[in-house]
Design a protein around this motif. Structure first.
Motif, PDB file in Angstrom:
ATOM      1  N   SER A  39      16.063  35.695  48.107  1.00 10.41           N
ATOM      2  CA  SER A  39      15.825  34.574  49.007  1.00 10.41           C
ATOM      3  C   SER A  39      16.511  34.753  50.359  1.00 10.41           C
ATOM      4  N   ALA A  40      17.160  35.898  50.572  1.00  8.73           N
ATOM      5  CA  ALA A  40      17.881  36.139  51.823  1.00  8.73           C
ATOM      6  C   ALA A  40      16.906  36.303  52.982  1.00  8.73           C
ATOM      7  N   GLU A  41      17.358  35.872  54.152  1.00  9.34           N
ATOM      8  CA  GLU A  41      16.588  36.042  55.364  1.00  9.34           C
ATOM      9  C   GLU A  41      16.992  37.358  56.027  1.00  9.34           C
ATOM     10  N   VAL A  42      16.006  38.150  56.398  1.00 23.82           N
ATOM     11  CA  VAL A  42      16.251  39.411  57.095  1.00 23.82           C
ATOM     12  C   VAL A  42      15.505  39.347  58.413  1.00 23.82           C
ATOM     13  N   GLY A  43      16.164  39.733  59.489  1.00 25.78           N
ATOM     14  CA  GLY A  43      15.514  39.656  60.782  1.00 25.78           C
ATOM     15  C   GLY A  43      15.956  40.745  61.736  1.00 25.78           C
ATOM     16  N   GLY A  98      19.818  44.797  74.132  1.00 22.48           N
ATOM     17  CA  GLY A  98      19.824  45.585  72.908  1.00 22.48           C
ATOM     18  C   GLY A  98      19.104  44.872  71.791  1.00 22.48           C
ATOM     19  N   ALA A  99      19.652  44.981  70.596  1.00 29.65           N
ATOM     20  CA  ALA A  99      19.001  44.424  69.409  1.00 29.65           C
ATOM     21  C   ALA A  99      20.014  43.699  68.533  1.00 29.65           C
ATOM     22  N   ASP A 100      19.543  42.656  67.854  1.00 28.40           N
ATOM     23  CA  ASP A 100      20.313  41.933  66.839  1.00 28.40           C
ATOM     24  C   ASP A 100      19.631  42.092  65.492  1.00 28.40           C
ATOM     25  N   PHE A 101      20.427  42.054  64.447  1.00 35.30           N
ATOM     26  CA  PHE A 101      19.938  42.122  63.071  1.00 35.30           C
ATOM     27  C   PHE A 101      20.598  40.993  62.282  1.00 35.30           C
ATOM     28  N   LYS A 102      19.892  40.438  61.320  1.00 38.22           N
ATOM     29  CA  LYS A 102      20.507  39.383  60.528  1.00 38.22           C
ATOM     30  C   LYS A 102      20.142  39.520  59.061  1.00 38.22           C
ATOM     31  N   LEU A 103      21.105  39.164  58.231  1.00 41.00           N
ATOM     32  CA  LEU A 103      20.919  39.176  56.784  1.00 41.00           C
ATOM     33  C   LEU A 103      21.733  38.046  56.205  1.00 41.00           C
ATOM     34  N   GLY A 104      21.114  37.212  55.384  1.00 42.93           N
ATOM     35  CA  GLY A 104      21.858  36.134  54.766  1.00 42.93           C
ATOM     36  C   GLY A 104      20.953  35.010  54.317  1.00 42.93           C
ATOM     37  N   VAL A 152      29.102  46.526  69.891  1.00 46.10           N
ATOM     38  CA  VAL A 152      28.660  46.306  68.508  1.00 46.10           C
ATOM     39  C   VAL A 152      29.404  45.088  67.951  1.00 46.10           C
ATOM     40  N   PRO A 153      28.857  43.881  68.158  1.00 50.35           N
ATOM     41  CA  PRO A 153      29.454  42.702  67.526  1.00 50.35           C
ATOM     42  C   PRO A 153      28.994  42.587  66.083  1.00 50.35           C
ATOM     43  N   VAL A 154      29.859  42.070  65.225  1.00 47.02           N
ATOM     44  CA  VAL A 154      29.497  41.813  63.824  1.00 47.02           C
ATOM     45  C   VAL A 154      29.909  40.369  63.538  1.00 47.02           C
ATOM     46  N   MET A 155      28.952  39.457  63.682  1.00 46.84           N
ATOM     47  CA  MET A 155      29.250  38.034  63.624  1.00 46.84           C
ATOM     48  C   MET A 155      28.845  37.421  62.290  1.00 46.84           C
ATOM     49  N   ALA A 156      29.699  36.547  61.785  1.00 46.83           N
ATOM     50  CA  ALA A 156      29.365  35.711  60.629  1.00 46.83           C
ATOM     51  C   ALA A 156      28.971  34.339  61.159  1.00 46.83           C
ATOM     52  N   PRO A 216      24.950  41.526  62.846  1.00 53.68           N
ATOM     53  CA  PRO A 216      25.445  42.610  63.702  1.00 53.68           C
ATOM     54  C   PRO A 216      24.485  42.847  64.862  1.00 53.68           C
ATOM     55  N   GLY A 217      25.010  43.418  65.937  1.00 49.40           N
ATOM     56  CA  GLY A 217      24.184  43.735  67.094  1.00 49.40           C
ATOM     57  C   GLY A 217      24.547  45.089  67.666  1.00 49.40           C
ATOM     58  N   ALA A 218      23.706  45.593  68.535  1.00 48.57           N
ATOM     59  CA  ALA A 218      23.970  46.844  69.252  1.00 48.57           C
ATOM     60  C   ALA A 218      23.392  46.681  70.654  1.00 48.57           C
ATOM     61  N   TYR A 219      24.283  46.614  71.680  1.00 48.33           N
ATOM     62  CA  TYR A 219      23.844  46.359  73.048  1.00 48.33           C
ATOM     63  C   TYR A 219      24.420  47.413  73.996  1.00 48.33           C
TER      64      TYR A 219
END
Length: 200
Positions: A19-23, A55-61, A97-101, A69-72
């Motif tokens: 049921s996790a969201e991936v983006g 850059g790009a952002d990625f999400k999982l949760g 490279v931010p890694v945000m919760a 996390p991101g990469a800019y």
């Protein structure tokens, strides 16, 4: 009994991932940056300026809690007055490279926190003014520039699912110095406004 508990735990974990969201999204942002811990005998004013990132952002949760996390590629400049009668300008290009919760307080509104790593690609400076014998010098590479800067970021943001866009505002304070030179303690802080368009 232990086997049944392990099976139940495995099923619960599998259900959570199912049921996790991936983006994946494209990110652009602007920032206001400031250098601090400048020696008082050198700087007579704040050394600050603006920057931008892409850059790009990625999400999982899950809906309420996500890791993003991101990469800019980021570019920034900071300028300020120096004693005696001069100006100092610093320019830097980094891979951020931010890694945000992210935790959703209510639907659409979230708070976030996490580390940010900035890998140095290029660092230059320029000093000009009548108080310096090398006035109006061309930009020079920063000697002993740190390969990586570690910062801590906190922020807030909103998700706009109809578009779908995420807008976030975060404050980052540098925990490590911008130079490995002995005695150097100059660090960076920044306020970033970012927009991410989620295409996946």
């Amino acid at each position: 009994m232990k086997l049944l508990s392990k099976i139940a735990l495995a099923l619960a974990v599998a259900a959570s991932f199912a049921s996790a969201e991936v983006g994946v999204g494209a990110h652009v942002g602007g920032s206001y940056n400031m250098l601090y811990n400048i020696p008082t005998e050198v700087a007579s004013d704040d050394i600050s300026g603006f920057g931008f990132s892409a850059g790009a952002d990625f999400k999982l949760g899950l809906a309420m809690l996500q890791v993003v996390p991101g990469a800019y590629f980021a570019y920034e400049t900071e300028c300020g007055d120096l004693d005696p009668a001069g100006e100092y300008c610093f320019a830097q290009t980094t891979l951020e490279v931010p890694v945000m919760a992210r935790y959703s307080i209510i639907p659409m509104l979230f708070v976030e926190a996490g580390p940010q790593f900035a890998f140095n690609i290029s660092s230059t400076y320029e000093i000009s003014g009548t108080g310096f014998s090398y006035a109006d010098a061309e930009s020079q590479d920063v000697e002993d520039a740190s390969f990586m800067e570690l910062g801590l970021s906190v922020g807030v943001g909103v998700d706009l699912p109809i578009l779908p866009l995420t807008v976030d505002l975060k404050y980052t304070i540098g925990l490590t110095t911008l130079s490995d030179a002995e005695g150097a303690d100059v660090k960076r802080m920044a306020i970033d406004l970012g927009v991410t368009y989620w295409f996946l």
